[in-house]
Design a protein around this motif. Sequence first.
Motif, PDB file in Angstrom:
ATOM      1  N   SER A   4      11.431  -1.739 -12.718  1.00 35.73           N
ATOM      2  CA  SER A   4      10.053  -1.557 -12.276  1.00 35.73           C
ATOM      3  C   SER A   4       9.388  -2.881 -11.928  1.00 35.73           C
ATOM      4  O   SER A   4       8.497  -2.926 -11.099  1.00 35.73           O
ATOM      5  CB  SER A   4       9.228  -0.830 -13.343  1.00 35.73           C
ATOM      6  N   ASN A   5       9.830  -3.973 -12.530  1.00 32.04           N
ATOM      7  CA  ASN A   5       9.229  -5.281 -12.242  1.00 32.04           C
ATOM      8  C   ASN A   5       9.806  -5.930 -10.992  1.00 32.04           C
ATOM      9  O   ASN A   5       9.272  -6.903 -10.501  1.00 32.04           O
ATOM     10  CB  ASN A   5       9.411  -6.221 -13.436  1.00 32.04           C
ATOM     11  N   SER A   6      10.903  -5.390 -10.469  1.00 31.89           N
ATOM     12  CA  SER A   6      11.527  -6.021  -9.311  1.00 31.89           C
ATOM     13  C   SER A   6      11.280  -5.259  -8.013  1.00 31.89           C
ATOM     14  O   SER A   6      11.851  -5.566  -6.994  1.00 31.89           O
ATOM     15  CB  SER A   6      13.039  -6.148  -9.544  1.00 31.89           C
ATOM     16  N   PHE A   7      10.439  -4.245  -8.054  1.00 35.15           N
ATOM     17  CA  PHE A   7      10.192  -3.406  -6.884  1.00 35.15           C
ATOM     18  C   PHE A   7       9.312  -4.128  -5.870  1.00 35.15           C
ATOM     19  O   PHE A   7       8.282  -4.689  -6.200  1.00 35.15           O
ATOM     20  CB  PHE A   7       9.512  -2.109  -7.319  1.00 35.15           C
ATOM     21  N   ASN A   8       9.734  -4.107  -4.614  1.00 35.44           N
ATOM     22  CA  ASN A   8       8.937  -4.648  -3.515  1.00 35.44           C
ATOM     23  C   ASN A   8       8.875  -3.619  -2.405  1.00 35.44           C
ATOM     24  O   ASN A   8       9.849  -2.924  -2.142  1.00 35.44           O
ATOM     25  CB  ASN A   8       9.561  -5.933  -2.955  1.00 35.44           C
ATOM     26  N   ILE A   9       7.742  -3.546  -1.735  1.00 37.51           N
ATOM     27  CA  ILE A   9       7.607  -2.666  -0.580  1.00 37.51           C
ATOM     28  C   ILE A   9       7.779  -3.519   0.662  1.00 37.51           C
ATOM     29  O   ILE A   9       7.038  -4.481   0.864  1.00 37.51           O
ATOM     30  CB  ILE A   9       6.229  -1.973  -0.564  1.00 37.51           C
ATOM     31  N   HIS A  10       8.762  -3.168   1.463  1.00 38.75           N
ATOM     32  CA  HIS A  10       9.007  -3.922   2.687  1.00 38.75           C
ATOM     33  C   HIS A  10       7.894  -3.629   3.683  1.00 38.75           C
ATOM     34  O   HIS A  10       7.478  -2.485   3.864  1.00 38.75           O
ATOM     35  CB  HIS A  10      10.369  -3.527   3.278  1.00 38.75           C
ATOM     36  N   GLU A  11       7.394  -4.664   4.335  1.00 39.22           N
ATOM     37  CA  GLU A  11       6.277  -4.556   5.284  1.00 39.22           C
ATOM     38  C   GLU A  11       6.552  -3.543   6.401  1.00 39.22           C
ATOM     39  O   GLU A  11       5.639  -2.867   6.865  1.00 39.22           O
ATOM     40  CB  GLU A  11       5.980  -5.920   5.903  1.00 39.22           C
ATOM     41  N   ASN A  12       7.795  -3.417   6.846  1.00 38.01           N
ATOM     42  CA  ASN A  12       8.124  -2.510   7.949  1.00 38.01           C
ATOM     43  C   ASN A  12       8.008  -1.033   7.561  1.00 38.01           C
ATOM     44  O   ASN A  12       7.933  -0.187   8.443  1.00 38.01           O
ATOM     45  CB  ASN A  12       9.530  -2.791   8.469  1.00 38.01           C
TER      46      ASN A  12
ATOM     47  N   PHE B 283       5.549   0.634   6.389  1.00 37.07           N
ATOM     48  CA  PHE B 283       4.302   1.235   6.838  1.00 37.07           C
ATOM     49  C   PHE B 283       4.262   1.453   8.344  1.00 37.07           C
ATOM     50  O   PHE B 283       3.550   2.329   8.823  1.00 37.07           O
ATOM     51  CB  PHE B 283       3.109   0.396   6.386  1.00 37.07           C
ATOM     52  N   LYS B 284       5.029   0.693   9.087  1.00 33.03           N
ATOM     53  CA  LYS B 284       5.097   0.892  10.535  1.00 33.03           C
ATOM     54  C   LYS B 284       5.740   2.235  10.873  1.00 33.03           C
ATOM     55  O   LYS B 284       5.478   2.816  11.909  1.00 33.03           O
ATOM     56  CB  LYS B 284       5.889  -0.242  11.192  1.00 33.03           C
TER      57      LYS B 284
ATOM     58  N   GLN C 196       0.371  -6.749   3.089  1.00 35.74           N
ATOM     59  CA  GLN C 196      -0.641  -6.909   4.126  1.00 35.74           C
ATOM     60  C   GLN C 196      -0.558  -5.794   5.167  1.00 35.74           C
ATOM     61  O   GLN C 196      -1.563  -5.444   5.785  1.00 35.74           O
ATOM     62  CB  GLN C 196      -0.504  -8.276   4.812  1.00 35.74           C
ATOM     63  N   ALA C 197       0.610  -5.219   5.349  1.00 36.38           N
ATOM     64  CA  ALA C 197       0.800  -4.156   6.330  1.00 36.38           C
ATOM     65  C   ALA C 197       0.178  -2.830   5.881  1.00 36.38           C
ATOM     66  O   ALA C 197       0.181  -1.859   6.634  1.00 36.38           O
ATOM     67  CB  ALA C 197       2.288  -3.969   6.615  1.00 36.38           C
ATOM     68  N   LEU C 198      -0.390  -2.780   4.683  1.00 38.01           N
ATOM     69  CA  LEU C 198      -1.034  -1.566   4.192  1.00 38.01           C
ATOM     70  C   LEU C 198      -2.110  -1.086   5.167  1.00 38.01           C
ATOM     71  O   LEU C 198      -2.322   0.105   5.339  1.00 38.01           O
ATOM     72  CB  LEU C 198      -1.657  -1.816   2.814  1.00 38.01           C
ATOM     73  N   ASP C 199      -2.747  -2.011   5.858  1.00 36.58           N
ATOM     74  CA  ASP C 199      -3.818  -1.629   6.793  1.00 36.58           C
ATOM     75  C   ASP C 199      -3.299  -0.875   8.016  1.00 36.58           C
ATOM     76  O   ASP C 199      -4.084  -0.347   8.804  1.00 36.58           O
ATOM     77  CB  ASP C 199      -4.665  -2.827   7.196  1.00 36.58           C
ATOM     78  N   LEU C 200      -1.975  -0.772   8.164  1.00 40.37           N
ATOM     79  CA  LEU C 200      -1.387   0.037   9.239  1.00 40.37           C
ATOM     80  C   LEU C 200      -1.507   1.533   8.948  1.00 40.37           C
ATOM     81  O   LEU C 200      -1.355   2.353   9.841  1.00 40.37           O
ATOM     82  CB  LEU C 200       0.087  -0.324   9.446  1.00 40.37           C
ATOM     83  N   LEU C 201      -1.777   1.867   7.709  1.00 40.19           N
ATOM     84  CA  LEU C 201      -1.889   3.271   7.306  1.00 40.19           C
ATOM     85  C   LEU C 201      -3.302   3.773   7.594  1.00 40.19           C
ATOM     86  O   LEU C 201      -4.080   4.094   6.695  1.00 40.19           O
ATOM     87  CB  LEU C 201      -1.536   3.425   5.823  1.00 40.19           C
ATOM     88  N   THR C 202      -3.633   3.862   8.862  1.00 39.38           N
ATOM     89  CA  THR C 202      -4.998   4.185   9.286  1.00 39.38           C
ATOM     90  C   THR C 202      -5.413   5.621   8.981  1.00 39.38           C
ATOM     91  O   THR C 202      -6.599   5.922   9.009  1.00 39.38           O
ATOM     92  CB  THR C 202      -5.161   3.918  10.792  1.00 39.38           C
TER      93      THR C 202
ATOM     94  N   ASN D 268      -0.205  -3.228 -12.001  1.00 42.14           N
ATOM     95  CA  ASN D 268      -0.628  -4.569 -12.403  1.00 42.14           C
ATOM     96  C   ASN D 268      -1.239  -5.343 -11.231  1.00 42.14           C
ATOM     97  O   ASN D 268      -1.365  -6.553 -11.282  1.00 42.14           O
ATOM     98  CB  ASN D 268       0.527  -5.347 -13.050  1.00 42.14           C
ATOM     99  N   ILE D 269      -1.638  -4.645 -10.197  1.00 38.88           N
ATOM    100  CA  ILE D 269      -2.264  -5.277  -9.034  1.00 38.88           C
ATOM    101  C   ILE D 269      -3.629  -5.809  -9.424  1.00 38.88           C
ATOM    102  O   ILE D 269      -4.408  -5.133 -10.080  1.00 38.88           O
ATOM    103  CB  ILE D 269      -2.374  -4.267  -7.872  1.00 38.88           C
ATOM    104  N   LYS D 270      -3.889  -7.042  -9.021  1.00 45.01           N
ATOM    105  CA  LYS D 270      -5.168  -7.676  -9.349  1.00 45.01           C
ATOM    106  C   LYS D 270      -6.086  -7.803  -8.142  1.00 45.01           C
ATOM    107  O   LYS D 270      -7.294  -7.733  -8.262  1.00 45.01           O
ATOM    108  CB  LYS D 270      -4.916  -9.048  -9.970  1.00 45.01           C
ATOM    109  N   ASP D 271      -5.525  -7.965  -6.955  1.00 44.00           N
ATOM    110  CA  ASP D 271      -6.321  -8.138  -5.735  1.00 44.00           C
ATOM    111  C   ASP D 271      -6.231  -6.875  -4.898  1.00 44.00           C
ATOM    112  O   ASP D 271      -5.169  -6.531  -4.383  1.00 44.00           O
ATOM    113  CB  ASP D 271      -5.814  -9.342  -4.940  1.00 44.00           C
ATOM    114  N   VAL D 272      -7.366  -6.199  -4.755  1.00 45.79           N
ATOM    115  CA  VAL D 272      -7.383  -4.937  -4.011  1.00 45.79           C
ATOM    116  C   VAL D 272      -8.214  -5.034  -2.728  1.00 45.79           C
ATOM    117  O   VAL D 272      -8.527  -4.017  -2.114  1.00 45.79           O
ATOM    118  CB  VAL D 272      -7.911  -3.780  -4.897  1.00 45.79           C
ATOM    119  N   ALA D 273      -8.542  -6.234  -2.293  1.00 48.03           N
ATOM    120  CA  ALA D 273      -9.396  -6.424  -1.115  1.00 48.03           C
ATOM    121  C   ALA D 273      -8.844  -5.740   0.131  1.00 48.03           C
ATOM    122  O   ALA D 273      -9.606  -5.178   0.925  1.00 48.03           O
ATOM    123  CB  ALA D 273      -9.611  -7.909  -0.852  1.00 48.03           C
ATOM    124  N   ILE D 274      -7.538  -5.743   0.322  1.00 48.82           N
ATOM    125  CA  ILE D 274      -6.921  -5.141   1.515  1.00 48.82           C
ATOM    126  C   ILE D 274      -7.226  -3.654   1.630  1.00 48.82           C
ATOM    127  O   ILE D 274      -7.266  -3.091   2.722  1.00 48.82           O
ATOM    128  CB  ILE D 274      -5.390  -5.386   1.552  1.00 48.82           C
ATOM    129  N   ILE D 275      -7.485  -2.992   0.511  1.00 50.47           N
ATOM    130  CA  ILE D 275      -7.793  -1.563   0.521  1.00 50.47           C
ATOM    131  C   ILE D 275      -9.056  -1.291   1.341  1.00 50.47           C
ATOM    132  O   ILE D 275      -9.199  -0.227   1.937  1.00 50.47           O
ATOM    133  CB  ILE D 275      -7.917  -1.014  -0.915  1.00 50.47           C
TER     134      ILE D 275
END
Length: 163
Positions: A4-12, A14-15, A35-41, A52-59
Amino acid sequence: MDMSNSFNIHENLFKKMPKLKVMNLFRMQLSSLPQALDLLTNLQTLCLDNSNIKDVAIIGKLKELKVLSLQSAEIVELPTEMGQLTQLRLLDLSNCWRLEVIAPNVISKLCRLEELYVKGCSIQCMVEVLKELKHLSKLASLEIDIKDIKMLPGDLFSKELKR
C-alpha cells in the motif's frame, strides 16, 4: 512488504478515462495526487478517505465535483483552490484530526453545499468558518464539534438545515 505504501498512479491513466464520474481511492497511501487529475473533467465523486495525502489543492480544478470525501485524511489545510468547487453538494472532512486551517472564504463559496461534516477536526479559526456557514442557503445537514456554545453566531442556521 507493505504494497500500500508503494502504490503510484501513472499520469497517463487519466488520459484514458475522460468520462470517469466516480473515483474511490479509499486507504490509498499516495504521497500526493497526480497533476493529471485535472483531466477528469467529468468526475462527480471523489473519495480519499483514510489517505495520507496532505495537499489537495489540485482537487479545486475538478469543477463538476459534487461529492468530496476526505474522512480521516491527513490534510492540514483546506486551501483557497477548494472554493472553486461551486457544484459541490457534500463535503466530508470528518475526523481529519490534522486539519487546522480552512482558508478564508472557501466554505462560503461552496454555494450548492447541502451536507458538511467537520466533526473530529481541530480547526483553529472555527469561529470564522462558522460565520461562513450562514452563506450556505442550501445546507441541510451539518456535523461539527463545538467546544463553546458562545462561539455560535445567532443567525448561523438557515431554514434548510434539518440535521
